[in-house]
Write an enzyme that holds these catalytic residues in place. Sequence first.
Site, PDB file in Angstrom:
ATOM      1  N   HIS A   1       0.854  -1.389   0.135  1.00 54.61           N
ATOM      2  CA  HIS A   1       0.094   0.063   0.022  1.00 54.61           C
ATOM      3  C   HIS A   1       0.712   1.232   0.029  1.00 54.61           C
ATOM      4  O   HIS A   1       2.075   1.061   0.181  1.00 54.61           O
ATOM      5  CB  HIS A   1      -1.110   0.017   1.247  1.00 54.61           C
ATOM      6  CG  HIS A   1      -0.161   0.111   2.442  1.00 54.61           C
ATOM      7  ND1 HIS A   1       0.731  -0.889   3.081  1.00 54.61           N
ATOM      8  CD2 HIS A   1      -0.538   1.004   3.485  1.00 54.61           C
ATOM      9  CE1 HIS A   1       0.793  -0.421   4.198  1.00 54.61           C
ATOM     10  NE2 HIS A   1       0.405   0.391   4.569  1.00 54.61           N
TER      11      HIS A   1
ATOM     12  N   ASP B   1       5.738   4.450   5.148  1.00 59.92           N
ATOM     13  CA  ASP B   1       6.652   3.582   5.459  1.00 59.92           C
ATOM     14  C   ASP B   1       6.701   2.237   4.956  1.00 59.92           C
ATOM     15  O   ASP B   1       7.293   1.361   5.226  1.00 59.92           O
ATOM     16  CB  ASP B   1       6.295   3.056   7.230  1.00 59.92           C
ATOM     17  CG  ASP B   1       4.732   2.798   7.392  1.00 59.92           C
ATOM     18  OD1 ASP B   1       4.116   3.227   6.556  1.00 59.92           O
ATOM     19  OD2 ASP B   1       4.476   2.093   8.419  1.00 59.92           O
ATOM     20  N   HIS B   2       5.907   1.985   3.522  1.00 62.14           N
ATOM     21  CA  HIS B   2       5.926   0.985   2.961  1.00 62.14           C
ATOM     22  C   HIS B   2       6.483   1.284   1.510  1.00 62.14           C
ATOM     23  O   HIS B   2       6.602   0.254   0.455  1.00 62.14           O
ATOM     24  CB  HIS B   2       4.626   0.098   3.168  1.00 62.14           C
ATOM     25  CG  HIS B   2       4.153  -0.318   4.368  1.00 62.14           C
ATOM     26  ND1 HIS B   2       4.135  -1.571   4.566  1.00 62.14           N
ATOM     27  CD2 HIS B   2       3.803   0.317   5.252  1.00 62.14           C
ATOM     28  CE1 HIS B   2       3.682  -1.933   5.904  1.00 62.14           C
ATOM     29  NE2 HIS B   2       3.732  -0.587   6.404  1.00 62.14           N
TER      30      HIS B   2
ATOM     31  N   HIS C   1      -7.213  -2.295   5.660  1.00 59.88           N
ATOM     32  CA  HIS C   1      -6.183  -1.465   6.290  1.00 59.88           C
ATOM     33  C   HIS C   1      -7.032  -0.126   5.916  1.00 59.88           C
ATOM     34  O   HIS C   1      -8.190   0.128   5.510  1.00 59.88           O
ATOM     35  CB  HIS C   1      -4.936  -1.422   5.801  1.00 59.88           C
ATOM     36  CG  HIS C   1      -3.982  -0.575   6.451  1.00 59.88           C
ATOM     37  ND1 HIS C   1      -4.100  -0.523   7.951  1.00 59.88           N
ATOM     38  CD2 HIS C   1      -2.904   0.162   6.090  1.00 59.88           C
ATOM     39  CE1 HIS C   1      -2.884   0.475   8.345  1.00 59.88           C
ATOM     40  NE2 HIS C   1      -2.422   0.633   6.949  1.00 59.88           N
TER      41      HIS C   1
ATOM     42  N   ASP D   1      -0.346  -4.117   5.996  1.00 56.16           N
ATOM     43  CA  ASP D   1      -0.931  -4.002   7.216  1.00 56.16           C
ATOM     44  C   ASP D   1      -2.259  -4.264   7.218  1.00 56.16           C
ATOM     45  O   ASP D   1      -2.945  -4.101   6.149  1.00 56.16           O
ATOM     46  CB  ASP D   1      -0.941  -2.502   7.698  1.00 56.16           C
ATOM     47  CG  ASP D   1       0.545  -1.847   7.513  1.00 56.16           C
ATOM     48  OD1 ASP D   1       1.631  -2.451   7.109  1.00 56.16           O
ATOM     49  OD2 ASP D   1       0.791  -0.654   8.109  1.00 56.16           O
TER      50      ASP D   1
END
Lengths: 301, 301
Positions: B60, B64-65, B140, B210
């Site tokens: 996604h 942080d990804h 998420h 997540d």
Amino acid sequence: MKLTILGCYSATPRTFTNPTSQVLEINNHIFLIDCGEGTQVALRRNKVKFSRIKHIFISHLHGDHFFGLIGLVSTFRLLGRDTPLHIYGPQGIKEAITLQLKLSNSWTDFPLHFHELTHTGPEIIFEDEKVTVQTIPLQHRVYCNGFLFREKPGERQLVLSKVQNYDIDIAYYRSIKKGKDVVLENGEVIPNSELTLDPRPVKSYAFCSDTRYDEAKIEQIKEVTVLYHESTFLESHKHLCAKTGHSSAIEAATIAQKANVGTLILGHYSTRYENIEIFKDEANTVFDHVEVADDGKVFEF
Amino acid sequence: MKLTILGCYSATPRTFTNPTSQVLEINNHIFLIDCGEGTQVALRRNKVKFSRIKHIFISHLHGDHFFGLIGLVSTFRLLGRDTPLHIYGPQGIKEAITLQLKLSNSWTDFPLHFHELTHTGPEIIFEDEKVTVQTIPLQHRVYCNGFLFREKPGERQLVLSKVQNYDIDIAYYRSIKKGKDVVLENGEVIPNSELTLDPRPVKSYAFCSDTRYDEAKIEQIKEVTVLYHESTFLESHKHLCAKTGHSSAIEAATIAQKANVGTLILGHYSTRYENIEIFKDEANTVFDHVEVADDGKVFEF
């Protein structure tokens, strides 16, 4: 005036070297200059308080000067920032950042002001009662600006012994510092020059990265306290300068010498070199007051 | 099957912890999964050869990804890559990356293929003769997929002693491994089952980060060899799970237990916790085979 080098290597971040980013503290401002990938971690490592950064200046949109910005803005948001943030950089910077904030559904709760730059001549982009920031047009492969940070002249310096000699009331000190003469009770006029010294010299910092050798900027940066000038290559690779839009250590030193600056700081080294001290050696053949930037290094002037 | 954790902490990169990224080696493929800021440096630190990465899967578009992807793509370009790169991720990923390449005037010299995902059900997004990769829809705050990597069944395993007993020529080995019976010169038929064992069991890896607790995926990930499931929170903060779209260690373990997976790896820890071993302790109250991911850790299965 304090300069903290967060990163000063060109091209790509590596295990122990960071791309360009630095923090300038001048007259209680904390200015972040460029923001390569990993800048937010370098800020933590160098214990710079995130909340004190209110103005970020981006020279150009190559990754090694810019790819850390979106992460830093997002982290400000996650930390609950509410104070405004001003970002100065080339046209397009707003779209790049806001698109990513939109895609991650993470718009900031704090005001985010973009100041997109398009001028090809020097331009004052920030000014308050203490400091001005002016763009320095640079010659690179894409639209690129350096930045000239300059203190405004302070007040005249009171010579306390003289003022006390004339028994001048403290209520007049403020106007004396602003340059006013004093009329004593007996009508005698004491000229300001007898009571004060000139303001302390203003400090100034010129950040010039990335650029090919270009004398056009010399007039603008004349006699700055400190010049940071990129020196991507040593003499052994000077043939790469023109093609890549970069400078050699000797070219940086030549600019410093012609502009008669106080100190030259070298940086933006190609990652091909193991030993950055050689940059200083080569620059010293042209100019005496040379320092080499390195990640984590702090300069105070 | 080898899994290298480049980063496994949530939210923001810090001095000693990285946001999500991992490398899965399976059947000679090197798959990069998620790409938080700093991933390219973590790849160097973990000595992963950049040129072997041909497929990148992004769950996604939270920073942080994802925020390390543009830097990695740019570095591939600077290193002179010429082999194609395939990027799989949510719709919008192509615009975000290409806009930044355009702004930096740094279009790649290698073919860059985007595979934008929009389906809300599982979908096979990569397949060759050895491996399939399927999306695992996750719940998420934004559109998010996990990924299920699964080996295809290999050939049957030749029992060499049996084959030699019958004095079968080596020319037939290939067809025997594919399941064919053998007809001897005297006309006798030797059934394949007498000459071979079943193929070795296929290995599979499910990456789920997540996501909030969601049993819908259990059927799809049933009996995978390894499940990586996010566990952002401990029980002490489980009230935050629903709001933030994350899971607790116990919720991750419950999914693992219900799906009867081989091993559960926990990760995506909130940076509020000092000691990640407690995640294992809590998960162990529900499921036995639990490992805790940590940056730089390598798992072989």
